[in-house]
Enzyme design. Sequence first.
Site, short mmCIF file in Angstrom:
data_model
loop_
_atom_site.label_atom_id
_atom_site.label_comp_id
_atom_site.label_asym_id
_atom_site.label_seq_id
_atom_site.Cartn_x
_atom_site.Cartn_y
_atom_site.Cartn_z
N LYS A 13 0.53 7.86 7.40
CA LYS A 13 -0.29 8.88 8.07
C LYS A 13 -1.53 8.26 8.70
O LYS A 13 -1.86 8.52 9.84
CB LYS A 13 -0.77 9.96 7.07
CG LYS A 13 0.34 10.73 6.39
CD LYS A 13 -0.23 11.77 5.41
CE LYS A 13 -1.03 11.17 4.27
NZ LYS A 13 -0.26 10.30 3.36
N ARG A 88 -3.54 19.42 1.81
CA ARG A 88 -2.63 18.83 0.83
C ARG A 88 -2.09 19.87 -0.14
O ARG A 88 -1.30 19.51 -1.02
CB ARG A 88 -3.39 17.78 0.04
CG ARG A 88 -3.06 16.35 0.45
CD ARG A 88 -3.79 15.43 -0.50
NE ARG A 88 -3.26 14.11 -0.54
CZ ARG A 88 -3.74 13.08 0.16
NH1 ARG A 88 -4.74 13.25 1.00
NH2 ARG A 88 -3.22 11.89 0.01
N ARG A 127 -0.24 -2.69 0.47
CA ARG A 127 -1.34 -2.15 1.26
C ARG A 127 -2.64 -2.83 0.85
O ARG A 127 -2.93 -3.01 -0.32
CB ARG A 127 -1.46 -0.63 1.06
CG ARG A 127 -2.75 -0.08 1.66
CD ARG A 127 -2.67 1.37 2.05
NE ARG A 127 -2.65 2.27 0.92
CZ ARG A 127 -2.60 3.61 1.05
NH1 ARG A 127 -2.56 4.15 2.26
NH2 ARG A 127 -2.57 4.37 0.00
N ARG A 160 -6.40 -0.99 -3.30
CA ARG A 160 -7.09 0.20 -3.82
C ARG A 160 -6.69 0.43 -5.27
O ARG A 160 -5.54 0.25 -5.63
CB ARG A 160 -6.68 1.43 -2.99
CG ARG A 160 -7.65 1.74 -1.86
CD ARG A 160 -7.07 2.72 -0.86
NE ARG A 160 -6.53 3.95 -1.46
CZ ARG A 160 -6.01 4.93 -0.73
NH1 ARG A 160 -5.95 4.84 0.59
NH2 ARG A 160 -5.53 6.00 -1.31
N ARG A 171 1.00 9.81 -8.01
CA ARG A 171 0.63 10.44 -6.74
C ARG A 171 1.86 10.99 -6.02
O ARG A 171 1.79 12.00 -5.34
CB ARG A 171 -0.12 9.45 -5.86
CG ARG A 171 -1.54 9.22 -6.36
CD ARG A 171 -2.15 7.95 -5.82
NE ARG A 171 -2.34 7.98 -4.40
CZ ARG A 171 -2.35 6.90 -3.62
NH1 ARG A 171 -2.17 5.70 -4.15
NH2 ARG A 171 -2.57 7.01 -2.34
P1 ADP Z 1 -2.91 8.47 0.64
O1 ADP Z 1 -2.97 7.09 1.12
O2 ADP Z 1 -2.22 8.66 -0.66
O3 ADP Z 1 -2.41 9.44 1.62
P2 ADP Z 1 -5.71 9.33 0.80
O4 ADP Z 1 -6.58 8.22 1.17
O5 ADP Z 1 -5.39 10.37 1.83
O6 ADP Z 1 -4.39 8.76 0.16
O7 ADP Z 1 -6.30 10.10 -0.48
C1 ADP Z 1 -6.66 9.40 -1.64
C2 ADP Z 1 -7.00 10.39 -2.74
O8 ADP Z 1 -8.09 11.23 -2.31
C3 ADP Z 1 -5.89 11.36 -3.10
O9 ADP Z 1 -4.98 10.82 -4.04
C4 ADP Z 1 -6.70 12.53 -3.68
O10 ADP Z 1 -7.14 12.25 -4.99
C5 ADP Z 1 -7.93 12.55 -2.78
N1 ADP Z 1 -7.74 13.45 -1.62
C6 ADP Z 1 -7.75 13.11 -0.31
N2 ADP Z 1 -7.58 14.19 0.48
C7 ADP Z 1 -7.45 15.25 -0.36
C8 ADP Z 1 -7.23 16.65 -0.18
N3 ADP Z 1 -7.09 17.18 1.06
N4 ADP Z 1 -7.17 17.43 -1.28
C9 ADP Z 1 -7.32 16.93 -2.50
N5 ADP Z 1 -7.50 15.63 -2.76
C10 ADP Z 1 -7.57 14.78 -1.70
P1 ADP Z 2 -0.96 6.83 4.31
O1 ADP Z 2 -2.20 7.07 5.12
O2 ADP Z 2 0.13 7.80 4.61
O3 ADP Z 2 -1.24 6.72 2.84
P2 ADP Z 2 -1.01 4.13 5.47
O4 ADP Z 2 -1.12 4.39 6.94
O5 ADP Z 2 -2.21 3.65 4.76
O6 ADP Z 2 -0.38 5.42 4.73
O7 ADP Z 2 0.19 3.09 5.25
C1 ADP Z 2 0.53 2.64 3.94
C2 ADP Z 2 0.86 1.14 3.98
O8 ADP Z 2 2.08 0.92 4.70
C3 ADP Z 2 -0.21 0.33 4.72
O9 ADP Z 2 -0.29 -0.94 4.09
C4 ADP Z 2 0.33 0.20 6.14
O10 ADP Z 2 -0.11 -0.98 6.79
C5 ADP Z 2 1.84 0.16 5.90
N1 ADP Z 2 2.63 0.83 6.94
C6 ADP Z 2 2.30 1.94 7.67
N2 ADP Z 2 3.29 2.29 8.51
C7 ADP Z 2 4.30 1.40 8.30
C8 ADP Z 2 5.62 1.24 8.88
N3 ADP Z 2 6.10 2.07 9.81
N4 ADP Z 2 6.37 0.21 8.40
C9 ADP Z 2 5.90 -0.63 7.45
N5 ADP Z 2 4.67 -0.53 6.87
C10 ADP Z 2 3.88 0.47 7.29
#
Ligand code: ADP
Ligand code: ADP
Length: 214
Positions: A13, A88, A127, A160, A171
Amino acid sequence: MKIIMLGAPGAGKGTQAKKIAAKYDIPHISTGDIFRANIKNGTELGNKAKTYMDQGLLVPDELVVDLVVDRVQQDDCKNGYVLDGFPRTIPQAEALDKALAALGDKVDYAIDVNVPDENIVNRMGGRRACVGCGATYHLVYAPTKTEGICDVCGKELILRDDDKPETVQKRLNVYHEQTQPLIDYYTKAGILKTVDGTVDINDVFAAIVEILGA
Ligand code: ADP
Ligand code: ADP
Ligand code: ZN
């Protein structure tokens, strides 16, 4: 253009939201980034959020809804925005719809970046996030030019805390229970678009541009 990114943790995302923001010149609003910035600055919100985030749990709705509703009303959001990591939960989605409706506004697209759980666990271990600017990389799929150093700001990269395998599984469970129901919610609203998130980063983006228009 008002866009929501849906998908499991690690689906890509954030990666795609950044590319959308750059191409369409709209702000990228990541609730995870907002919480991490607050934790880094030691704010009260950050302290509250951290206890949940460290356990792989969602931060309670009341700590996140007002924050996002305020953010999307700022000046830079006039032409749209891409929300990454929000909503979420169903109550978050309802609160957003209600707040936007009160402004005579609505979400245009909910893009689901679809990646099966098996791929996720693998992806998260690789990541890496920058301690300085929050940029995200992957050891194999999105490497930096110099190992361990952020391309954008030159600071060091870390795994992280919540990307450790035991927390990732937690998660994913939380995602299936609390966030996946949004797929149905936005299907019913007629704005859900699904893209295959298992292909190369640029191919995922091409599929998104196909949906949004060039
Ligand atoms: P991910 O890479 O899993 O998509 P994010 O960086 O979006 O992770 O979020 C990391 C953490 O921050 C989540 O596991 C949650 O604890 C918290 N978080 C982020 N956005 C939200 C939301 N909209 N509602 C509740 N918790 C959130
Ligand atoms: P989210 O925001 O949904 O948690 P991220 O954008 O942080 O996810 O992506 C999670 C991990 O996977 C990161 O290390 C990113 O560089 C990698 N990644 C993202 N998209 C792809 C893809 N299409 N193929 C392989 N690795 C990816
Ligand atoms: Zn950086």
